[in-house]
Design a protein around this motif. Structure first.
Motif, PDB file in Angstrom:
ATOM      1  N   ARG A   5       0.822  -1.204   0.000  1.00 58.81           N
ATOM      2  CA  ARG A   5       0.000   0.000   0.000  1.00 58.81           C
ATOM      3  C   ARG A   5       0.859   1.259   0.000  1.00 58.81           C
ATOM      4  NH1 ARG A   5      -4.717  -1.770   4.406  1.00 58.81           N
ATOM      5  NH2 ARG A   5      -5.823  -3.218   2.999  1.00 58.81           N
ATOM      6  N   ASP A   6       0.954   1.881  -1.161  1.00 60.74           N
ATOM      7  CA  ASP A   6       1.613   3.190  -1.305  1.00 60.74           C
ATOM      8  C   ASP A   6       3.002   3.203  -0.667  1.00 60.74           C
ATOM      9  OD1 ASP A   6      -0.780   4.056  -2.489  1.00 60.74           O
ATOM     10  OD2 ASP A   6      -1.635   4.531  -0.533  1.00 60.74           O
ATOM     11  N   VAL A   7       3.799   2.209  -1.048  1.00 65.78           N
ATOM     12  CA  VAL A   7       5.116   2.032  -0.432  1.00 65.78           C
ATOM     13  C   VAL A   7       6.169   2.845  -1.175  1.00 65.78           C
ATOM     14  CG1 VAL A   7       6.992   0.361  -0.147  1.00 65.78           C
ATOM     15  CG2 VAL A   7       4.697  -0.185   0.669  1.00 65.78           C
ATOM     16  N   THR A   8       6.950   3.591  -0.406  1.00 71.17           N
ATOM     17  CA  THR A   8       8.070   4.383  -0.918  1.00 71.17           C
ATOM     18  C   THR A   8       9.308   4.056  -0.109  1.00 71.17           C
ATOM     19  OG1 THR A   8       6.685   6.212  -1.701  1.00 71.17           O
ATOM     20  CG2 THR A   8       8.979   6.734  -1.187  1.00 71.17           C
ATOM     21  N   ASN A  19       5.974   5.178  -4.289  1.00 72.39           N
ATOM     22  CA  ASN A  19       4.520   5.099  -4.137  1.00 72.39           C
ATOM     23  C   ASN A  19       3.921   3.893  -4.879  1.00 72.39           C
ATOM     24  OD1 ASN A  19       2.141   6.191  -2.981  1.00 72.39           O
ATOM     25  ND2 ASN A  19       1.565   7.097  -4.939  1.00 72.39           N
ATOM     26  N   ALA A  21       1.772   0.544  -5.258  1.00 74.29           N
ATOM     27  CA  ALA A  21       0.581  -0.104  -4.697  1.00 74.29           C
ATOM     28  C   ALA A  21       0.270  -1.347  -5.527  1.00 74.29           C
ATOM     29  CB  ALA A  21      -0.609   0.853  -4.699  1.00 74.29           C
ATOM     30  N   GLU A  55       7.843   5.041   3.609  1.00 73.43           N
ATOM     31  CA  GLU A  55       6.420   5.351   3.756  1.00 73.43           C
ATOM     32  C   GLU A  55       5.608   4.158   3.270  1.00 73.43           C
ATOM     33  OE1 GLU A  55       5.692   8.790   1.381  1.00 73.43           O
ATOM     34  OE2 GLU A  55       7.108  10.060   2.482  1.00 73.43           O
ATOM     35  N   GLY A  56       4.344   4.096   3.706  1.00 73.81           N
ATOM     36  CA  GLY A  56       3.441   3.056   3.249  1.00 73.81           C
ATOM     37  C   GLY A  56       3.492   1.814   4.122  1.00 73.81           C
ATOM     38  N   SER A  57       2.732   0.787   3.731  1.00 73.57           N
ATOM     39  CA  SER A  57       2.647  -0.428   4.532  1.00 73.57           C
ATOM     40  C   SER A  57       2.595  -1.660   3.643  1.00 73.57           C
ATOM     41  CB  SER A  57       1.403  -0.393   5.434  1.00 73.57           C
ATOM     42  OG  SER A  57       0.220  -0.280   4.662  1.00 73.57           O
ATOM     43  N   SER A  66       5.170  -4.687   7.644  1.00 72.13           N
ATOM     44  CA  SER A  66       6.067  -3.540   7.786  1.00 72.13           C
ATOM     45  C   SER A  66       6.157  -3.028   9.219  1.00 72.13           C
ATOM     46  CB  SER A  66       5.624  -2.408   6.855  1.00 72.13           C
ATOM     47  OG  SER A  66       4.227  -2.186   6.947  1.00 72.13           O
TER      48      SER A  66
END
Length: 278
Positions: A5-8, A19, A21, A55-57, A66
């Motif tokens: 999910r929206d991982v950076t 970002n 997904a 960032e993100g999960s 994460s």
């Protein structure tokens, strides 16, 4: 289901993964393609938690991977086996012992310190080596084997973890075409026969098309393609790989490891002209 999910992930001023997904259902065999530096290895290392997202999960079966730490993180790294380009075996140890090391996260610390493995574990290790066609080398030092043989030992070690998912980071990048086929056949067999999710980074389009039911293309840290092999059209390849230094389209022939494609040919294979957007 694996949910990204929206991982950076940033390394200083550099954004390696931007970002992203994705959702990967259990039992898929997924190929991740792209140029070197596209973010493929960083993505796999975040899923395995060798590095953390900025960032993100990342979520697997309702568990936020994460956010794990301590014993829970070690259990995840047991369930999510990782295979590396450089094999990561202990060269001086024999093949059987290298495979048995896949049981470490299933055992107590005291047993690991003593280096004691049960008869059942040894039988399981031999069975894994037989499945990979390498049991005859079980008593050889791992460092004496060829690259293709060492990668099969690494896969056998991953099987000893009894994983729910296998991540393979460029598993055939340093192998010749024959050994590359053996390794990819082995990963496909594990996926089909055991139902284990396999996510593998690949440089070669022919390999991704031949073995993967889903292909994810990355460029500059972003996912720019996500679809079936038949949807990987000329336009999609251009989105993933861009152009060569002269501005011409990348020829698919230079991304091939197949035995037939390694011989000179008159022209590169044609691609479907229409792009199917995702």
């Amino acid at each position: 289901m694996l949910k990204i999910r929206d991982v950076t992930r940033r390394f200083g001023a550099n954004t390696a993964v931007d970002n992203v997904a994705l959702e990967i259902p259990n039992g898929q065999m997924v190929g991740v393609i792209g140029r070197s530096g596209a973010g493929k290895s960083t993505l796999l290392r975040m899923i395995n938690r060798l590095i953390d997202p900025t960032e993100g999960s990342i979520i697997f079966e309702e568990t936020e991977v994460s956010a794990l730490s301590g014993p829970a993180l070690r259990r995840w790294q047991r369930d999510c086996a990782m295979i590396f380009q450089q094999f990561n075996l202990v060269p001086r140890l024999d093949v059987l012992t290298n495979v048995l090391l896949g049981r470490l996260n299933h055992r107590s610390t005291s047993l690991n310190l003593l280096g004691m493995f049960s008869r059942e574990e040894r039988a399981q290790a031999i069975a894994s080596l037989e499945r990979l066609g390498i049991a005859q080398a079980s008593l050889q030092p791992a460092g004496t084997l060829s690259g293709g043989q060492q990668q099969r030992v690494a896969i056998a070690r991953a099987l000893m973890q009894q994983p729910k998912m296998i991540l393979a980071d460029e598993p055939i990048a340093s192998l010749d075409p024959m050994n590359a086929k053996v390794v990819m056949d082995s990963l496909q067999d594990i996926n089909l026969r055991d139902g284990i999710t396999v996510v593998t980074n690949l440089h070669t389009l022919d390999t991704a098309r031949a073995y993967c039911s889903r292909i994810i293309g990355m460029a500059a840290g972003k996912v720019v393609f996500d679809g079936a092999p038949e949807d990987l059209t000329r336009e999609a390849v251009h989105m993933v790989y861009g152009a060569d230094p002269d501005g011409d389209e990348i020829s698919e022939a230079i991304t091939s490891t197949s035995i037939a494609a390694s011989r000179p040919r008159k022209s590169a294979p044609s691609l479907t002209p229409a792009f199917a957007s995702t």
